[in-house]
Design an enzyme around this catalytic site. Structure first.
Site, mmCIF file in Angstrom:
data_model
loop_
_atom_site.group_PDB
_atom_site.id
_atom_site.type_symbol
_atom_site.label_atom_id
_atom_site.label_comp_id
_atom_site.label_asym_id
_atom_site.label_seq_id
_atom_site.Cartn_x
_atom_site.Cartn_y
_atom_site.Cartn_z
ATOM 1 N N HIS A 196 43.137 103.434 41.744
ATOM 2 C CA HIS A 196 42.617 102.082 41.573
ATOM 3 C C HIS A 196 43.716 101.031 41.675
ATOM 4 C CE1 HIS A 196 40.131 98.973 39.252
ATOM 5 N NE2 HIS A 196 39.359 99.350 40.240
ATOM 6 N N LYS A 202 46.540 98.431 43.244
ATOM 7 C CA LYS A 202 46.528 97.486 44.357
ATOM 8 C C LYS A 202 47.940 96.922 44.493
ATOM 9 C CE LYS A 202 42.262 96.804 42.098
ATOM 10 N NZ LYS A 202 41.530 97.900 42.643
ATOM 11 N N ASP A 257 59.769 95.566 52.698
ATOM 12 C CA ASP A 257 61.237 95.651 52.814
ATOM 13 C C ASP A 257 61.922 95.853 51.469
ATOM 14 O OD1 ASP A 257 61.201 95.393 55.567
ATOM 15 O OD2 ASP A 257 61.433 93.216 55.541
ATOM 16 N N HIS A 317 36.606 89.126 38.937
ATOM 17 C CA HIS A 317 37.100 90.497 39.018
ATOM 18 C C HIS A 317 38.509 90.610 38.430
ATOM 19 C CE1 HIS A 317 38.466 94.158 41.425
ATOM 20 N NE2 HIS A 317 37.315 94.571 40.953
ATOM 21 N N LYS A 356 41.690 90.982 35.996
ATOM 22 C CA LYS A 356 42.015 91.810 34.841
ATOM 23 C C LYS A 356 43.269 91.217 34.202
ATOM 24 C CE LYS A 356 40.587 94.735 38.400
ATOM 25 N NZ LYS A 356 39.190 94.769 38.206
ATOM 26 N N ASP A 394 48.979 83.871 23.181
ATOM 27 C CA ASP A 394 49.753 82.747 22.643
ATOM 28 C C ASP A 394 50.434 81.916 23.717
ATOM 29 O OD1 ASP A 394 48.980 83.509 20.109
ATOM 30 O OD2 ASP A 394 50.830 84.608 19.680
#
Length: 483
Positions: free
Chosen positions: A220, A222, A227, A401, A403, A408
């Site tokens: 899952h 991404k 380089d 979508h 996450k 604070d």
């Protein structure tokens, strides 16, 4: 006679269910959830189990676990020691506030504190992919890409064609994609890349979607590394859906980071380990090539962070532990965005404790489902947390979508892990835990903008829901450990 036959069949089904569920060790919540499915949904339940309940074969986990992690860490440490002294002072206030969290990651998995990073925050897919494609076009030596979804659509073909062009120019291109998350993209989609000298493989070489029809233990993550100098991490996948071209979802609201600095070392290390566990024939050898894969950092910023991974190859559930520790560190605010809100008991209690202690806890989820059972379970937990004093927001400008977690206005997390069982225990995930007031403030401000396009769900709003909807929510909650 008929009753006797039904009793015998039910007894046999129950025995088979017990054998199936207890054949492999799993946590007690998942055990009971699967027992419920197998006993009360005969035949179909076993088909569902074959699809979603089987664990990853040990030989694949061992292949992943046996990678020489220490060798990569040693290589990174050598490169860090070679860096020139830097005059920029990091945000020590945020670093000190998160010192115990930093120690947790270092103690559990040896994750060093990556200092002196620059960042760009992206919340719009079009802007993010424009920048990513510009970076890919400038690649001179290596391109490493790892995504849950690499779709065969306009955006996917556009990025693939850039990779093909760069491979023809002599750039070493490696792509990892998840066979389930990228379905129906076939291996033939990457044929032009392979013909150009590049490499593309499904994670842990799960070539056949038909014969490896497993919902769990997916890649899952991404991530993109160009380089060894530019890195990307966050929630966007590669596909038209993620740039708002799918009318079902409309505008796609997500969060991704573009990084330069020593944090890219961590992204690079994780990718190399993932690749070498996936493709045994075309290993990435880093012996004597430290400068190639971990080049000395030329540009310095003032952001400190740790890139942390977790997955079914470890029982530590490190990202979940990081989330809980982040919540515990909150003194005033803890603002969370997640498309799927299905916390286990430890996460649920941590959120409730923070709210009861007077912390301003807010959780933003979508106003629409992309997976029916998952969304009903999300609604169930949203209602329970609203009753506990958590402010629940339904994002209404398309689909959210992202996450993210911001505490604070000083420390934060951005990555691929949702607040659900699947991300905590079943999937391979990657998150950046960030100790920097500037980035945390940008996320805080963006959250405030998102609130303007969201509706606050009070306990009284949940009370107005129909009995049928409540039933679906409670039933979905029973399946929470396996959703």
């Amino acid at each position: 006679m008929i009753l006797s036959a039904i009793f015998i069949l039910f007894s046999l089904n129950t025995i088979l269910a017990l054998i199936t569920v207890f054949r492999q060790p799993r946590d007690i919540a998942a055990t009971w959830a699967w027992m419920l499915v197998l006993i009360f949904v005969p035949i179909l339940g076993f088909l569902i189990y074959a699809f979603a309940g089987r664990k990853l074969p040990k030989k694949r986990l061992f292949r992943y676990q046996e990678q020489n992690v220490s060798a990569v860490r040693q290589l990174i440490n050598e490169q860090l020691d070679r860096q020139d002294p830097i005059d920029i002072v990091d945000d020590q206030t945020s670093v000190q506030k998160a010192r115990t969290l930093i120690t947790l990651f270092n103690t559990m998995e040896g994750v060093f504190l990556a200092e002196h990073n620059d960042f760009q925050l992206f919340t719009d897919g079009n802007r993010m992919f424009d920048q990513m494609m510009a970076d890919l076009k400038r690649a001179q030596d290596t391109i490493h890409i790892e995504f849950y979804t690499f779709a065969n659509d306009q955006l996917g073909r556009q990025i693939r064609d850039i990779l093909v062009e760069r491979a023809r120019a002599g750039v070493k291109v490696h792509v990892i994609y998840d066979s389930f998350g990228s379905f129906p993209t076939l291996a033939s989609f990457f044929k032009p890349l392979r013909e150009a000298g590049g490499h593309a493989e499904p994670f842990l070489r799960t070539h056949s979607f038909i014969f490896d029809f497993r919902l769990n233990f997916r890649d899952h993550r991404k991530m993109v590394i160009v380089d060894g100098e530019v890195g990307y991490i966050g929630g966007f996948n590669i596909g038209d859906q993620y740039v708002g071209r799918d009318p079902k979802f409309g505008y796609w609201r997500d969060t991704h980071l573009r990084l330069t600095g020593t944090a890219v070392y961590q992204l690079q290390a994780y990718f190399i380990l993932d690749w070498n566990a996936t493709d045994l024939k075309h290993q990435i050898s880093y012996d004597g090539q430290a400068q190639r894969y971990f080049p000395l950092v030329q540009k310095h910023g003032d952001t400190s962070m740790q890139v942390v991974t977790s997955g079914p190859d470890s029982d530590d559930h490190l990202i979940k532990m990081g989330y809980i520790r982040l919540i515990q560190l909150a003194q005033k605010t803890c603002w969370i965005q997640t498309p799927y809100l299905i916390p286990d008991d430890s996460m649920f209690d941590a959120i409730k404790i923070a709210a009861a202690a007077g912390i301003d806890v807010r959780i933003m989820v979508p106003c629409k489902p992309d997976h029916a059972f998952v969304y009903r379970a999300t609604q169930y937990y949203a209602r329970q947390l609203a009753d506990a004093g958590v402010k629940i927001y339904y994002y209404e400008n398309g689909f959210i979508h992202a996450k993210t977690m911001v505490v604070d206005g000083k420390i934060a997390s951005v990555g691929s892990a949702n607040l659900d069982f699947r991300s905590f225990k079943l999937n391979f995930e990657a998150n950046a835990f960030i100790y920097d007031r500037q980035l945390a403030h940008e996320l805080f401000v963006q959250y405030q903008k998102d609130i303007e396009q969201s509706s606050l769900q009070k306990p009284s709003d949940f009370d107005k829901e129909s009995r049928w909807l409540n039933f679906k929510q409670h039933f979905s909650r029973l399946l929470a450990p396996i959703l």
